[in-house]
Design a protein around this motif. Sequence first.
Motif, mmCIF file in Angstrom:
data_model
loop_
_atom_site.group_PDB
_atom_site.id
_atom_site.type_symbol
_atom_site.label_atom_id
_atom_site.label_comp_id
_atom_site.label_asym_id
_atom_site.label_seq_id
_atom_site.Cartn_x
_atom_site.Cartn_y
_atom_site.Cartn_z
ATOM 1 N N HIS A 33 42.583 31.565 24.427
ATOM 2 C CA HIS A 33 44.226 31.432 25.323
ATOM 3 C C HIS A 33 43.879 31.685 26.763
ATOM 4 N N MET A 34 44.770 31.105 27.412
ATOM 5 C CA MET A 34 45.144 30.590 28.853
ATOM 6 C C MET A 34 45.985 31.418 29.642
ATOM 7 N N GLY A 35 45.523 32.066 30.780
ATOM 8 C CA GLY A 35 46.583 32.630 31.505
ATOM 9 C C GLY A 35 46.370 32.034 32.380
ATOM 10 N N TRP A 36 47.860 32.683 33.174
ATOM 11 C CA TRP A 36 47.933 32.661 34.973
ATOM 12 C C TRP A 36 47.886 33.306 35.589
ATOM 13 N N PHE A 37 47.072 33.896 36.619
ATOM 14 C CA PHE A 37 47.083 35.180 37.261
ATOM 15 C C PHE A 37 47.525 34.880 38.827
ATOM 16 N N ARG A 38 48.061 35.495 39.755
ATOM 17 C CA ARG A 38 48.058 35.105 41.110
ATOM 18 C C ARG A 38 47.920 36.884 41.630
ATOM 19 N N GLN A 39 47.767 36.406 43.389
ATOM 20 C CA GLN A 39 46.504 36.774 44.208
ATOM 21 C C GLN A 39 47.190 36.709 45.657
ATOM 22 N N ALA A 40 48.002 37.843 45.790
ATOM 23 C CA ALA A 40 48.763 37.717 47.057
ATOM 24 C C ALA A 40 48.069 38.574 48.056
#
Length: 122
Positions: A33-40
């Motif tokens: 499975h592949m995910g995109w995360f983000r962190q501000a």
Amino acid sequence: QVQLVESGGGLVQAGGSLRLSCAASGSTFSNYHMGWFRQAPGKERELVAAITGSGSGTYYADSVKGRFTISRDNAKNTGYMQMNSLRFEDTAVYYCAARYRVGGLTLEYHYWGQGTQVTVSS
């Protein structure tokens, strides 16, 4: 194990679009499975979108539904996230991640890329 390298980040005006890519190597990409995360800055990392190993199932955070589209091309060992109608609050470092294709899309991810900066100017 799978190694991941993101690309495609940059500076864009609000309302604009970017496409992020995640190149995978080292293992059979469709097994993950592949995910995109983000962190501000000053915020916790959050899962933005995810896709099953086969590409048949997806998940989106409410904040990006209707604006972001996750996809993958297993023949090219590459995942993508098309980001449209970008907003200032989308500014963050975006990370590609993978987990072996057992369990749901929102469980813990074990393999991470180095991240790519997305900056949206207002």
